[in-house]
Each structure stands twice: as structure tokens, then as C-alpha cells.
Design a protein around this motif. Structure first.
Motif, mmCIF file in Angstrom:
data_model
loop_
_atom_site.group_PDB
_atom_site.id
_atom_site.type_symbol
_atom_site.label_atom_id
_atom_site.label_comp_id
_atom_site.label_asym_id
_atom_site.label_seq_id
_atom_site.Cartn_x
_atom_site.Cartn_y
_atom_site.Cartn_z
ATOM 1 N N ALA A 23 0.823 -1.210 0.000
ATOM 2 C CA ALA A 23 0.000 0.000 0.000
ATOM 3 C C ALA A 23 0.852 1.251 0.000
ATOM 4 N N HIS A 24 0.414 2.258 -0.722
ATOM 5 C CA HIS A 24 0.976 3.596 -0.661
ATOM 6 C C HIS A 24 -0.160 4.587 -0.831
ATOM 7 N N PHE A 25 0.148 5.856 -0.590
ATOM 8 C CA PHE A 25 -0.903 6.861 -0.676
ATOM 9 C C PHE A 25 -0.762 7.726 -1.913
ATOM 10 N N GLY A 26 -0.501 7.052 -3.042
ATOM 11 C CA GLY A 26 -0.553 7.693 -4.351
ATOM 12 C C GLY A 26 0.231 8.976 -4.458
ATOM 13 N N LYS A 27 -0.462 10.075 -4.725
ATOM 14 C CA LYS A 27 0.169 11.359 -5.013
ATOM 15 C C LYS A 27 0.875 11.936 -3.798
ATOM 16 N N ASN A 28 0.555 11.448 -2.596
ATOM 17 C CA ASN A 28 1.235 11.942 -1.417
ATOM 18 C C ASN A 28 2.644 11.410 -1.319
ATOM 19 N N LYS A 29 2.954 10.395 -2.113
ATOM 20 C CA LYS A 29 4.287 9.816 -2.079
ATOM 21 C C LYS A 29 5.072 10.198 -3.305
ATOM 22 N N LYS A 30 6.374 10.367 -3.115
ATOM 23 C CA LYS A 30 7.266 10.642 -4.225
ATOM 24 C C LYS A 30 7.650 9.335 -4.892
ATOM 25 N N GLY A 31 8.317 9.464 -6.043
ATOM 26 C CA GLY A 31 8.657 8.278 -6.828
ATOM 27 C C GLY A 31 9.478 7.275 -6.073
ATOM 28 N N HIS A 32 10.553 7.737 -5.385
ATOM 29 C CA HIS A 32 11.406 6.787 -4.677
ATOM 30 C C HIS A 32 10.691 6.161 -3.499
ATOM 31 N N GLU A 33 9.715 6.874 -2.904
ATOM 32 C CA GLU A 33 8.958 6.305 -1.802
ATOM 33 C C GLU A 33 8.010 5.213 -2.289
ATOM 34 N N MET A 34 7.400 5.448 -3.463
ATOM 35 C CA MET A 34 6.511 4.438 -4.018
ATOM 36 C C MET A 34 7.293 3.195 -4.418
ATOM 37 N N GLN A 35 8.532 3.397 -4.892
ATOM 38 C CA GLN A 35 9.360 2.248 -5.215
ATOM 39 C C GLN A 35 9.685 1.456 -3.969
ATOM 40 N N GLY A 36 9.816 2.154 -2.830
ATOM 41 C CA GLY A 36 10.109 1.457 -1.591
ATOM 42 C C GLY A 36 8.984 0.545 -1.159
ATOM 43 N N ASN A 37 7.781 0.745 -1.660
ATOM 44 C CA ASN A 37 6.658 -0.119 -1.342
ATOM 45 C C ASN A 37 6.530 -1.283 -2.316
ATOM 46 N N THR A 38 7.476 -1.431 -3.228
ATOM 47 C CA THR A 38 7.484 -2.543 -4.168
ATOM 48 C C THR A 38 8.735 -3.381 -3.947
ATOM 49 N N LEU A 39 8.545 -4.643 -3.603
ATOM 50 C CA LEU A 39 9.667 -5.548 -3.378
ATOM 51 C C LEU A 39 9.920 -6.338 -4.650
ATOM 52 N N GLU A 40 11.117 -6.198 -5.199
ATOM 53 C CA GLU A 40 11.469 -6.870 -6.444
ATOM 54 C C GLU A 40 12.220 -8.166 -6.150
ATOM 55 N N ILE A 41 11.828 -9.227 -6.853
ATOM 56 C CA ILE A 41 12.491 -10.531 -6.720
ATOM 57 C C ILE A 41 12.822 -11.013 -8.122
ATOM 58 N N PRO A 42 14.036 -10.757 -8.614
ATOM 59 C CA PRO A 42 14.390 -11.129 -9.993
ATOM 60 C C PRO A 42 14.922 -12.554 -10.074
ATOM 61 N N GLY A 43 14.853 -13.119 -11.273
ATOM 62 C CA GLY A 43 15.523 -14.389 -11.549
ATOM 63 C C GLY A 43 14.866 -15.631 -10.992
ATOM 64 N N CYS A 44 13.556 -15.595 -10.695
ATOM 65 C CA CYS A 44 12.873 -16.797 -10.209
ATOM 66 C C CYS A 44 12.627 -17.765 -11.365
ATOM 67 N N ASN A 45 12.598 -19.049 -11.061
ATOM 68 C CA ASN A 45 12.119 -20.018 -12.043
ATOM 69 C C ASN A 45 10.640 -20.277 -11.774
ATOM 70 N N PRO A 46 9.922 -20.939 -12.660
ATOM 71 C CA PRO A 46 8.481 -21.147 -12.464
ATOM 72 C C PRO A 46 8.120 -21.851 -11.158
ATOM 73 N N LEU A 47 8.940 -22.808 -10.720
ATOM 74 C CA LEU A 47 8.650 -23.508 -9.459
ATOM 75 C C LEU A 47 8.762 -22.556 -8.274
ATOM 76 N N GLU A 48 9.797 -21.716 -8.273
ATOM 77 C CA GLU A 48 9.955 -20.740 -7.197
ATOM 78 C C GLU A 48 8.841 -19.699 -7.236
ATOM 79 N N ARG A 49 8.423 -19.319 -8.435
ATOM 80 C CA ARG A 49 7.286 -18.394 -8.549
ATOM 81 C C ARG A 49 6.038 -18.991 -7.911
ATOM 82 N N ASP A 50 5.750 -20.257 -8.202
ATOM 83 C CA ASP A 50 4.563 -20.900 -7.640
ATOM 84 C C ASP A 50 4.657 -21.001 -6.122
#
Length: 501
Positions: free
Chosen positions: A315-342
Motif C-alpha cells: 500500500a501507498h498513498f498515491g500522489k502523497n508519495k514521491k517516486g522513490h517512496e513508491m518504489q520502496g513499497n514494491t519488493l522486487e524478486i528477480p531471476g525466479c524459475n516457475p517452481l519458485e514463482r509458484d
């Protein structure tokens, strides 16, 4: 540090060093050009004053850091289920955070903190303006104990103060580890847009600062421009393009390894513990029920390599947050295989979303993008070309632009889909990266449907699902089917008792 967080306490005294160094670095970074100019222009007899100025800035920074350390206290109120922070030097502020509003707790360690043996702790909430509470210096045991208390909500301080996690990071064996080889593949196949933006920002800064230095040293700009023009040939341009592509690739690889090195995910009681970082180690503990939208994406090369990228949007509060703050509310997990995704989908959503009914957009999806992004720009370019002789030789570019652009819009149309089953909504989209955004109806906070007047006769309309982590759009669908879906989702939301967080 005392592990009984019911009593007000200060952070580690090492926080004075961390805060002082951080403030000094920001001040020097903001005034570095002035110091360089003064160093070049001033007479040698005044050099000592420049050194004294730097020393004064450092002393003032550490003085403020010491005062901040004395005034900064925090504690847990077990009766009200609140985390309370008192801070401020000249004006006192009290920050009160409801424990059930905490989305994630980040435990970080930059180079300086690693040298002096402390950690930084940040608390992220969905509150207005995206305010975070940041503790600059805390020992490892206290950091992980405080993290456990903050995310345990109802069980806060039910344990004895002696509750100590000796090795909280390795409490359970990680079920997902991203190897260096996988990160290398991720760096080769994704995030080019971000790296390109970073490269553009770097060149802009170099050019801007270069102009300032040329003015300071009173260098003849015309002479430099003539020299650069003499060096520009077809071969040199080709070499420059290749060099830029190589630099872009290197930047992408460096960014990927710096951010995601030794990425591990493990189950930690009722939460996920995500750990990564090459120099500055970051440990994030996030509750699955706080995740609003789960997304995974894959491009052609990643599909051939049997891997994909995932992101967990909170969750974030849209326009009340700046770009880098909104990115902080998104956790990135790169390089998964389909089994790890499931496996991750099971932990976040409770199960892998089953196949449901797929809704496709009407062919009118193509009309506006083709007109405004293809036809209109080409008409403007042709008008300019026939009136400006210098542009006329490049008219052939319009044909290439039309072919590539229309193809991309058509691919976007073919991949724009909405899949619905009883428990989940899946939005598919993309041109190069095919993404799947998954949301449960209980996470929906508002639904918007609308229809252009000229589409009423053909029963075409649009749908927007509003969540605390952003919106999901489905364009140019069958409006009758959209209204039926909305009624069904509203019934699920009203009759269900699941919390959105």
C-alpha cells in the motif's frame, strides 16, 4: 541495548557517528562545486580558510548528530499496540505508529554501519505522506528482536524481555536463493529503461557541471565545439553507439549485482524475510497479507532461460508519495524459475491462481493509439519536412516509425487480457515484457467503470480496479460483461470478512 522495548530508550551511541557522517556528506555534496571553484580561484594564502570551513561543517554536523541522539527515544506501548518515537532538536515531535499499520520492517547495513558494527532499522507504513521511522544505529540482536515485536501485533511483548534471537537471519533455511549466474542473466535481459535513465542523468550532470567549470576557468566554448564537430564522422558515431550500448549493459549488470547480490527469501514465522545487497545489506520482513498486488513478468530471452521477475506491491498513498517512496513499497524478486514463482504465490496468496475465464478487448483498442501515437506525429513530421529542406532527406524514417509503432500497438492489443476466477483477478499486458498482475477482490478499495458516448451502441467500456498499491485497468472490454463482473466483486467484498491489510 535493552531488549525490553516497553521502556523509552535511545539508539546506540554509534548513531552519532552515522548521523554526523551522513549530514557531512550531504553538505559537502551540495557545496562541492563552490569548494572546487574556491580552491581554483582563491589565493594560496586563503587556502587555510577553506580547510577551516570544511572542518567547521564537519564539527557542526557532528554537534547536530549528538543533539539528535540525545533527543531521539523510542518505545512500544503494549496496551495501545503502538510504537512511539520522540525526536527533534529545537521542536519536539512525537510519531505514533499503530502496529497493524506497519507494512514492512527493513534492517539495513551500509559500509559505515558495517565498519562500526551496527544496523539501521526503518519502519514503513501506509500512512499519509509515506513517513518512515528510521533508527540509524542499533545492535543486531536488538534490531531483530524489535522487528519481531513490531510485526507480531497481538503477541507484542507477550514474551519475556529475555526473548533473544541469536541468529535471526538464519532462523530458517531460505527456500529461494538467487545465484550470481542468475543475476548475470537478469542484468543481461531486464531493466534497460532504468539503466538508460541513470545513464542520461549522469551525462546531463557531467555536461551541466562541465559548463560551469568552463565558465569558471574562462575557457573558449567555440573552440571546444569546433574540435568536437571535427571529430564527428559516421565511423565515430557508430563507435559511440556501440560504446554506449556496452556502458548501458555494464551499468545494468552493476546495478543488478549491487542491489540483489546474495538475494535470499525464507519463511520467518508468519512473514517473509527478504535479504539482499552487495555492499549495503538490506533485510526486509514483510507480511503476506500486506501485499496488495502480486506481479510477475517475463520477456522472450528470460523465457528461453526459464526465469522471470516478480514484484510484491504494498500500500501507498498515491500522489502523497514521491517516486522513490513508491518504489520502496514494491519488493522486487528477480531471476525466479516457475517452481519458485509458484512457491511464492502460495505463500502470498495461499495458492497458485487457477485458470479462469478470459476477457479480451474490442478491436477499437487500436484506434486511438494508432491515431495519436502514429498518424498524428507522422503528419506533423511530414509538414515540417516539406517546409524545412534540412529535414526532407529523413522522410524515410516515417515509414520505419509507422511499421514498428503499429506492430507494437498490435502486440499490446493481443496481450491485453483479463482473467477472472472465483478468488483472483489477473491482468495480462505488455509488449516486450509480458506481465501478470494478480489481485484478490478483498484488496479492491474502489471500482470505476466508464463508457465513451460513441461506444454505447457497440457496448464497449472500460474498467479500473483501485487498490492501495495502485490501479489495474482493463480497456475496451464488453461493457455488459464488465458490469456483471463488478456486481460479482462487490458482492464478494460485502459478503466477505477478509481485511485488505
Amino acid at each position: 541495548m535493552n531488549s525490553d522495548f516497553s521502556k523509552p530508550q535511545r539508539q546506540s551511541a554509534y548513531g552519532i557517528i552515522v548521523m554526523g557522517a551522513h549530514t557531512t556528506f550531504k553538505l559537502i555534496k551540495a557545496t562541492i562545486f563552490l569548494f572546487v571553484l574556491a580552491f581554483v580561484k582563491m589565493q594560496s594564502t586563503y587556502f587555510v580558510y577553506l580547510i577551516l570551513g570544511i572542518v567547521a561543517i564537519t564539527l557542526i554536523s557532528f554537534l547536530f548528530a549528538y543533539l539528535w541522539y540525545l533527543k531521539f527515544t523510542f518505545f512500544l506501548d503494549k496496551e495501545k499496540q503502538e510504537f512511539i518515537v520522540n525526536k527533534g532538536i529545537f521542536s519536539r515531535d512525537q510519531v505514533t505508529i499503530q502496529l497493524d499499520k506497519i507494512q514492512q520492517v527493513n534492517i539495513n547495513q551500509n559500509i559505515l554501519q558495517k565498519i562500526i558494527g551496527v544496523y539501521g532499522l526503518k519502519i514503513d507504513t501506509a500512512g499519509a505522506h509515506g513517513d518512515e521511522v528510521s533508527i540509524k544505529a542499533i545492535d543486531e540482536t536488538s534490531a531483530y528482536n524489535l522487528k519481531e515485536h513490531l510485526l507480531s501485533r497481538a503477541n507484542i511483548l507477550a514474551e519475556k524481555p529475555e526473548f533473544v534471537v541469536n541468529n535471526a537471519i538464519s532462523e530458517e533455511t531460505p527456500f529461494l536463493k538467487i545465484s550470481a549466474g542468475t543475476l548475470f542473466k537478469v542484468g543481461l535481459t531486464s531493466n534497460y529503461g532504468q539503466s538508460l535513465a541513470l545513464l542520461a542523468a549522469f551525462f546531463y550532470t557531467v555536461i551541466y557541471e562541465g559548463r560551469q567549470l568552463l565558465d569558471a576557468f574562462e575557457v573558449d566554448k567555440n573552440q571546444i565545439q569546433n574540435t568536437v564537430k571535427g571529430m564527428v564522422t559516421l565511423v565515430s558515431v557508430a563507435i559511440l553507439v556501440v560504446a554506449l550500448l556496452i556502458v548501458l549493459l555494464v551499468i545494468n549488470l552493476v546495478r543488478t549485482f549491487y542491489k540483489y547480490f546474495e538475494l535470499e527469501i525464507s519463511r520467518h514465522q508468519h512473514s517473509l524475510l527478504i535479504s539482499s545487497g552487495l555492499i549495503a545489506k538490506k533485510n526486509t520482513l514483510v507480511s503476506p497479507n500486506k501485499v496488495q498486488i502480486t506481479k510477475y513478468s517475463q520477456n522472450y530471452f528470460q523465457k528461453k532461460m526459464n526465469m522471470l521477475n516478480m514484484s510484491l506491491r504494498q500500500a501507498h498513498f498515491g500522489k502523497n508519495k514521491k517516486g522513490h517512496e513508491m518504489q520502496g513499497n514494491t519488493l522486487e524478486i528477480p531471476g525466479c524459475n516457475p517452481l519458485e514463482r509458484d512457491e511464492l504465490l502460495k505463500m502470498i496468496l495461499g495458492k497458485v491462481p487457477p485458470i479462469g475465464k478470459t476477457f479480451i478487448p474490442d478491436w477499437r483498442f487500436l484506434n486511438l493509439p494508432i491515431f495519436f501515437k502514429m498518424v498524428l506525429p507522422v503528419i506533423i513530421f511530414l509538414i515540417l519536412a516539406f517546409n524545412i529542406p534540412q529535414i526532407k532527406p529523413y522522410i524515410f524514417i516515417t515509414g520505419v516509425y509507422l511499421c514498428i509503432g503499429i506492430l507494437m500497438i498490435y502486440i499490446s492489443y493481443r496481450r491485453h487480457r483479463l482473467t477472472v476466477n472465483q478468488e483472483f483477478i489477473i491482468k495480462k499486458s505488455g509488449i516486450w515484457d509480458l506481465s501478470n498482475e494478480i489481485v484478490a477482490p478483498s484488496k479492491i478499495q474502489a471500482i470505476t467503470t466508464f463508457q465513451y458516448p460513441w461506444h454505447k451502441g457497440v457496448d464497449v467500456g472500460h474498467l479500473s480496479l483501485h487498490t492501495a498499491a495502485g490501479q489495474i485497468h482493463f480497456k475496451y472490454g464488453n461493457y455488459t460483461e464488465i458490469k456483471q463482473l463488478v456486481n460479482y466483486w462487490l458482492y464478494q467484498i460485502e459478503s466477505g470478512n477478509e481485511d485488505w491489510m
